[in-house]
Design an enzyme around this catalytic site. Structure first.
Site, mmCIF file in Angstrom:
data_model
loop_
_atom_site.group_PDB
_atom_site.id
_atom_site.type_symbol
_atom_site.label_atom_id
_atom_site.label_comp_id
_atom_site.label_asym_id
_atom_site.label_seq_id
_atom_site.Cartn_x
_atom_site.Cartn_y
_atom_site.Cartn_z
ATOM 1 N N GLU A 179 6.489 10.692 -1.301
ATOM 2 C CA GLU A 179 6.292 9.783 -2.354
ATOM 3 C C GLU A 179 5.286 10.237 -3.098
ATOM 4 O OE1 GLU A 179 5.745 5.914 -0.686
ATOM 5 O OE2 GLU A 179 3.611 5.997 -0.515
ATOM 6 N N SER A 184 5.696 4.291 2.588
ATOM 7 C CA SER A 184 6.169 5.415 3.134
ATOM 8 C C SER A 184 6.701 5.274 4.471
ATOM 9 C CB SER A 184 5.148 6.740 3.257
ATOM 10 O OG SER A 184 4.128 6.510 4.190
ATOM 11 N N GLY A 203 0.968 -1.369 0.023
ATOM 12 C CA GLY A 203 0.072 -0.003 -0.099
ATOM 13 C C GLY A 203 0.897 1.331 0.040
ATOM 14 N N CYS A 204 0.409 2.322 -0.280
ATOM 15 C CA CYS A 204 0.851 3.623 -0.135
ATOM 16 C C CYS A 204 1.458 3.955 0.773
ATOM 17 C CB CYS A 204 -0.129 4.867 -1.168
ATOM 18 S SG CYS A 204 -1.519 4.826 -0.475
ATOM 19 N N TYR A 205 0.523 4.373 1.941
ATOM 20 C CA TYR A 205 1.184 4.336 3.248
ATOM 21 C C TYR A 205 1.892 3.494 3.800
ATOM 22 C CZ TYR A 205 -2.712 7.970 3.982
ATOM 23 O OH TYR A 205 -3.648 9.001 4.049
#
Length: 352
Positions: A324, A158, A153-155
């Site tokens: 990002e 990061s 996932g994106c979170y």
């Protein structure tokens, strides 16, 4: 000969970015894109920004059909909601195709944890043990021979990339980790919901998914693997009025307290060495070690994650920041990075 690839669920934001990257990728041919909503229409018609590409003028969206996809392609990207992706992954794998899944269906190794966070039984628990978590900088060797890649996932991307090396090297405590993240509205997907309308989001910043966001399941899983013990963190995501981008700030406790400037300088050298060893040669990790700090404007439209860190002598904490593009390094770009590794292409192919 170019690898033939397909995108199932190509009409969402991540699917659109995948289409852009794959249409221009030097070593692949995008042979199929699916969308029930746009079936029969060309990619150029649905996404006019791609109209200059010859392939976009002839390639048409189709209804998703796993048997047909298996005949047309070698590798299939699934840009579908969780719970739906597994329905396609299972037959595609059985038909001998490799799958890169952008949903959450195969990121978590425990079916019980999946049910806890996603509120339904896992649709294909027998595959959880075979899926490779698609974080290239951490699992490159595993991705190389994978048949099923679960793109992060994106979170989590990061948070995990800045934190995993520090845990592995024993430089921070695995307890008391706090992560605050801010995300653009595209992170919610291409959906028509009241909370994501322009008037509701513009000039507004708000937390959501608190205190138990779904991404905590994969975040804590991967941090626990790095630490060698169970890790529980405090994570608060926020919605901000920008189209795309994620900025995360992590608050971490050094394993050893730095009582004076000498101890702080020694710790700073160890942190710098840790990050250089982990990411100094990585093409998509930008380590910032001057006075600058991560900024989403510097990574939007790229597959790069920026990282910087500071030791705070007043609080005794280590703070690490990352930025990002949630649709690229946090989704489609990272998935193409895994594709390159799986196929033996240069890892930067189609991404620079």
């Amino acid at each position: 000969m170019k690898k033939k690839v397909a995108i199932v669920g190509a009409s969402g934001y991540s699917g659109e970015e995948l289409a852009r990257l794959l249409l221009h990728h030097p070593h692949v041919e995008l042979t199929a894109v699916t969308s029930r909503q746009y079936a029969g229409q060309t990619v150029a018609r649905v996404f006019p920004k791609f109209a200059h590409h010859p392939g976009a003028k002839t390639l048409r969206f189709t209804e998703p059909d796993t048997e047909l996809l298996a005949k047309q392609t070698e590798i299939v990207f699934l840009a579908l909601p969780h719970g739906v992706a597994a329905e396609y992954a299972v037959p595609l794998l059985q038909l001998g195709r490799q799958v890169i899944d952008l949903s959450a269906d195969f990121r978590v190794k425990s079916a019980a944890v999946y049910k806890e966070f996603y509120a339904h039984d896992h649709p294909a628990p027998e595959l959880l043990g075979t899926a490779v978590y698609g974080l290239p900088e951490i699992y490159r060797a595993h991705i190389r021979n994978a048949s099923l890649v679960a793109s992060p996932g994106c979170y989590p991307t990061s948070i995990l990339l800045p934190t995993i090396p520090l845990l592995r090297d024993g430089l921070i405590k695995p307890t008391g980790i706090i992560a605050n993240s801010l995300s653009g509205v595209s992170g919610a997907g291409r959906t028509v919901k009241l909370d994501y309308l322009f008037v509701e989001c513009n000039e507004s910043v708000r937390p959501y998914g608190f205190p138990k966001h779904r991404h905590l399941s994969e975040i804590e899983q991967e941090l626990s693997l790095a630490a060698g013990e169970q890790v529980t963190i405090q994570f608060t995501p926020h919605l901000i009025p920008v189209n795309r981008g994620i900025l995360t700030t992590l608050y971490l406790a050094p394993a050893k307290h730095f009582a004076d400037s000498t101890a702080m300088n020694e710790l700073a050298e160890k942190i710098s060495a840790c990050y250089q060893n982990a990411y100094g040669n990585e093409p998509f990790v930008r380590l910032i070690e001057d006075e600058a700090l991560p900024d989403t404007k510097n990574v939007i439209g790229t597959n790069v994650i920026e990282m910087a860190w500071r030791l705070d002598p007043r609080t005794g904490r280590l703070m690490v920041m990352s930025a990002e593009d949630n649709l690229l390094k946090g989704a489609s770009g990272q998935a193409v990075q895994s594709l390159n590794i799986m196929c033996g292409f240069p890892e930067t192919a189609g991404l620079l």
